[in-house]
Design a protein around this motif. Sequence first.
Motif, PDB file in Angstrom:
ATOM      1  N   ILE A 209      14.885   1.993 -12.226  1.00  0.00           N
ATOM      2  CA  ILE A 209      13.419   2.092 -12.175  1.00  0.00           C
ATOM      3  C   ILE A 209      12.939   3.437 -11.623  1.00  0.00           C
ATOM      4  O   ILE A 209      11.864   3.528 -11.016  1.00  0.00           O
ATOM      5  N   ALA A 210      13.706   4.501 -11.877  1.00  0.00           N
ATOM      6  CA  ALA A 210      13.294   5.821 -11.385  1.00  0.00           C
ATOM      7  C   ALA A 210      11.923   6.211 -11.927  1.00  0.00           C
ATOM      8  O   ALA A 210      11.142   6.878 -11.242  1.00  0.00           O
ATOM      9  N   ASP A 211      11.618   5.751 -13.144  1.00  0.00           N
ATOM     10  CA  ASP A 211      10.329   6.113 -13.744  1.00  0.00           C
ATOM     11  C   ASP A 211       9.150   5.382 -13.095  1.00  0.00           C
ATOM     12  O   ASP A 211       7.996   5.660 -13.410  1.00  0.00           O
ATOM     13  N   GLN A 212       9.433   4.463 -12.191  1.00  0.00           N
ATOM     14  CA  GLN A 212       8.367   3.717 -11.514  1.00  0.00           C
ATOM     15  C   GLN A 212       8.128   4.229 -10.089  1.00  0.00           C
ATOM     16  O   GLN A 212       7.335   3.641  -9.339  1.00  0.00           O
ATOM     17  N   ALA A 213       8.794   5.328  -9.718  1.00  0.00           N
ATOM     18  CA  ALA A 213       8.837   5.747  -8.311  1.00  0.00           C
ATOM     19  C   ALA A 213       7.469   5.944  -7.669  1.00  0.00           C
ATOM     20  O   ALA A 213       7.280   5.613  -6.501  1.00  0.00           O
ATOM     21  N   GLU A 214       6.527   6.472  -8.425  1.00  0.00           N
ATOM     22  CA  GLU A 214       5.232   6.806  -7.814  1.00  0.00           C
ATOM     23  C   GLU A 214       4.219   5.668  -7.916  1.00  0.00           C
ATOM     24  O   GLU A 214       3.099   5.784  -7.436  1.00  0.00           O
ATOM     25  N   LYS A 215       4.615   4.579  -8.536  1.00  0.00           N
ATOM     26  CA  LYS A 215       3.686   3.449  -8.681  1.00  0.00           C
ATOM     27  C   LYS A 215       3.673   2.594  -7.410  1.00  0.00           C
ATOM     28  O   LYS A 215       4.545   2.706  -6.550  1.00  0.00           O
ATOM     29  N   TYR A 216       2.685   1.713  -7.344  1.00  0.00           N
ATOM     30  CA  TYR A 216       2.596   0.756  -6.253  1.00  0.00           C
ATOM     31  C   TYR A 216       3.220  -0.570  -6.706  1.00  0.00           C
ATOM     32  O   TYR A 216       3.249  -0.858  -7.912  1.00  0.00           O
ATOM     33  N   PRO A 217       3.713  -1.356  -5.756  1.00  0.00           N
ATOM     34  CA  PRO A 217       4.416  -2.583  -6.135  1.00  0.00           C
ATOM     35  C   PRO A 217       3.659  -3.454  -7.130  1.00  0.00           C
ATOM     36  O   PRO A 217       4.260  -3.949  -8.094  1.00  0.00           O
ATOM     37  N   ALA A 218       2.369  -3.614  -6.945  1.00  0.00           N
ATOM     38  CA  ALA A 218       1.611  -4.516  -7.825  1.00  0.00           C
ATOM     39  C   ALA A 218       1.597  -4.036  -9.281  1.00  0.00           C
ATOM     40  O   ALA A 218       1.298  -4.813 -10.187  1.00  0.00           O
ATOM     41  N   GLN A 219       1.919  -2.759  -9.490  1.00  0.00           N
ATOM     42  CA  GLN A 219       1.937  -2.232 -10.862  1.00  0.00           C
ATOM     43  C   GLN A 219       3.264  -2.508 -11.570  1.00  0.00           C
ATOM     44  O   GLN A 219       3.415  -2.186 -12.746  1.00  0.00           O
TER      45      GLN A 219
ATOM     46  N   SER B 135       6.601  -5.101 -12.688  1.00  0.00           N
ATOM     47  CA  SER B 135       6.929  -6.501 -12.973  1.00  0.00           C
ATOM     48  C   SER B 135       7.715  -7.074 -11.794  1.00  0.00           C
ATOM     49  O   SER B 135       8.227  -6.326 -10.946  1.00  0.00           O
ATOM     50  N   GLY B 136       7.850  -8.385 -11.767  1.00  0.00           N
ATOM     51  CA  GLY B 136       8.624  -9.020 -10.702  1.00  0.00           C
ATOM     52  C   GLY B 136      10.061  -8.525 -10.656  1.00  0.00           C
ATOM     53  O   GLY B 136      10.610  -8.261  -9.586  1.00  0.00           O
ATOM     54  N   GLY B 137      10.661  -8.378 -11.829  1.00  0.00           N
ATOM     55  CA  GLY B 137      12.052  -7.916 -11.878  1.00  0.00           C
ATOM     56  C   GLY B 137      12.190  -6.496 -11.352  1.00  0.00           C
ATOM     57  O   GLY B 137      13.140  -6.168 -10.646  1.00  0.00           O
ATOM     58  N   GLN B 138      11.206  -5.655 -11.704  1.00  0.00           N
ATOM     59  CA  GLN B 138      11.234  -4.278 -11.195  1.00  0.00           C
ATOM     60  C   GLN B 138      11.019  -4.255  -9.684  1.00  0.00           C
ATOM     61  O   GLN B 138      11.669  -3.483  -8.965  1.00  0.00           O
ATOM     62  N   GLN B 139      10.118  -5.100  -9.200  1.00  0.00           N
ATOM     63  CA  GLN B 139       9.881  -5.142  -7.752  1.00  0.00           C
ATOM     64  C   GLN B 139      11.136  -5.598  -7.016  1.00  0.00           C
ATOM     65  O   GLN B 139      11.472  -5.065  -5.956  1.00  0.00           O
ATOM     66  N   GLN B 140      11.822  -6.574  -7.593  1.00  0.00           N
ATOM     67  CA  GLN B 140      13.021  -7.042  -6.908  1.00  0.00           C
ATOM     68  C   GLN B 140      14.104  -5.967  -6.933  1.00  0.00           C
ATOM     69  O   GLN B 140      14.851  -5.802  -5.975  1.00  0.00           O
ATOM     70  N   ARG B 141      14.178  -5.198  -8.012  1.00  0.00           N
ATOM     71  CA  ARG B 141      15.151  -4.106  -8.044  1.00  0.00           C
ATOM     72  C   ARG B 141      14.769  -3.025  -7.029  1.00  0.00           C
ATOM     73  O   ARG B 141      15.642  -2.418  -6.397  1.00  0.00           O
ATOM     74  N   ALA B 142      13.453  -2.814  -6.851  1.00  0.00           N
ATOM     75  CA  ALA B 142      13.007  -1.870  -5.815  1.00  0.00           C
ATOM     76  C   ALA B 142      13.414  -2.379  -4.423  1.00  0.00           C
ATOM     77  O   ALA B 142      13.846  -1.596  -3.567  1.00  0.00           O
TER      78      ALA B 142
ATOM     79  N   HIS C 239       0.819  -1.219   0.000  1.00  0.00           N
ATOM     80  CA  HIS C 239       0.000   0.000   0.000  1.00  0.00           C
ATOM     81  C   HIS C 239       0.849   1.263   0.000  1.00  0.00           C
ATOM     82  O   HIS C 239       0.365   2.353   0.246  1.00  0.00           O
ATOM     83  N   LYS C 240       2.155   1.112  -0.235  1.00  0.00           N
ATOM     84  CA  LYS C 240       3.018   2.287  -0.337  1.00  0.00           C
ATOM     85  C   LYS C 240       3.643   2.340  -1.725  1.00  0.00           C
ATOM     86  O   LYS C 240       3.933   1.295  -2.318  1.00  0.00           O
ATOM     87  N   SER C 241       3.883   3.553  -2.198  1.00  0.00           N
ATOM     88  CA  SER C 241       4.529   3.698  -3.501  1.00  0.00           C
ATOM     89  C   SER C 241       5.965   3.168  -3.411  1.00  0.00           C
ATOM     90  O   SER C 241       6.510   2.976  -2.312  1.00  0.00           O
ATOM     91  N   ILE C 242       6.565   2.967  -4.579  1.00  0.00           N
ATOM     92  CA  ILE C 242       7.939   2.462  -4.613  1.00  0.00           C
ATOM     93  C   ILE C 242       8.884   3.414  -3.882  1.00  0.00           C
ATOM     94  O   ILE C 242       9.682   2.998  -3.031  1.00  0.00           O
ATOM     95  N   ILE C 243       8.770   4.714  -4.149  1.00  0.00           N
ATOM     96  CA  ILE C 243       9.685   5.653  -3.482  1.00  0.00           C
ATOM     97  C   ILE C 243       9.430   5.668  -1.969  1.00  0.00           C
ATOM     98  O   ILE C 243      10.377   5.742  -1.171  1.00  0.00           O
ATOM     99  N   ASP C 244       8.176   5.539  -1.560  1.00  0.00           N
ATOM    100  CA  ASP C 244       7.903   5.498  -0.120  1.00  0.00           C
ATOM    101  C   ASP C 244       8.464   4.220   0.521  1.00  0.00           C
ATOM    102  O   ASP C 244       8.943   4.247   1.652  1.00  0.00           O
ATOM    103  N   ASN C 245       8.412   3.121  -0.222  1.00  0.00           N
ATOM    104  CA  ASN C 245       9.041   1.890   0.269  1.00  0.00           C
ATOM    105  C   ASN C 245      10.528   2.116   0.526  1.00  0.00           C
ATOM    106  O   ASN C 245      11.080   1.626   1.502  1.00  0.00           O
TER     107      ASN C 245
END
Length: 251
Positions: free
Chosen positions: A135-145, A147-154, A100-106
């Motif tokens: 993945i700077a361009d994904q900063a404001e998204k939520y984890p579920a948005q 891919s798995g690879g992007q989530q692991q990099r986050a 429930h937190k954005s990538i940057i908030d995580n």
Amino acid sequence: MTEVSTDTPMIRVSAVDKYFGSLHVLKDINLEIPRGQVVVVLGPSGSGKSTLCRVLNRLETIDSGAVAVDGVPLPEEGRALAELRADVGMVFQQFNLFAHKSIIDNVTLGPIKVRKLGKDEAREEGMRLLRRVGIADQAEKYPAQLSGGQQQRAAIARALAMRPKVMLFDEPTSALDPEMVNEVLEVMAGLAEEGMTMLVVSHEMGFARRAAHRVLFMADGEVVEDTSPETFFDSPESERAKDFLGKILTH
Ligand SMILES: Nc1ncnc2c1ncn2[C@@H]1O[C@H](COP(=O)(O)OP(=O)(O)O)[C@@H](O)[C@H]1O
Ligand SMILES: [Mg+2]
């Protein structure tokens, strides 16, 4: 002249035993990891690899022996334990991001709470880390948005945001679709090149050959081989390692 401490191993595990009930899962483990070394841990399922990782940042207690990180014995609890956890970053198979937190908030949560950074500073540093893992361009998204690879990099960026001295990775690519494995291994190889001390549980042999200085092969709670990647993959000594390699190589 005062003694310089650069020879203190980053991780020192001395005569560690660990039981789950009557199951002896770590048997007299002795291990020194110098700073900057990249260690890949392999072994069959149930051999104690995850437990070893969890012992190193005190997610699991030990029954005897001692563990020290950068010369400091593992604290029991409280503030010292929180500091140790910051020193030892961990990335798991499951990404464990806050849904429930954005990538940057995580990424900024830990630095704000534990390192007491201001919001702006934490964000600036967080964005720098997201750029670094691509993945700077994904900063404001939520984890579920993502891919798995992007989530692991986050998850890697989040661990790095604590400025760890050591990074532990427990099968970080096992839950990923095959086409996403490399983007995560690339980030890890970059960290290794920059001199991060790393302990990586992974059966990715390409990564082990390219990035590891050392391979530990575990079986039944013991370190059975402790050698270079070349020696391990090209001429393993023990029957157990040969058997294991035979199985993973035929897949
Ligand atoms: N919390 C736990 N309680 C009881 N047994 C456990 C627990 N965690 C792991 N084990 C057991 O300890 C052994 C080592 O597990 P683990 O460290 O997860 O192995 P690996 O990561 O090499 O697959 C296995 O037999 C496993 O079933
Ligand atoms: Mg495991």
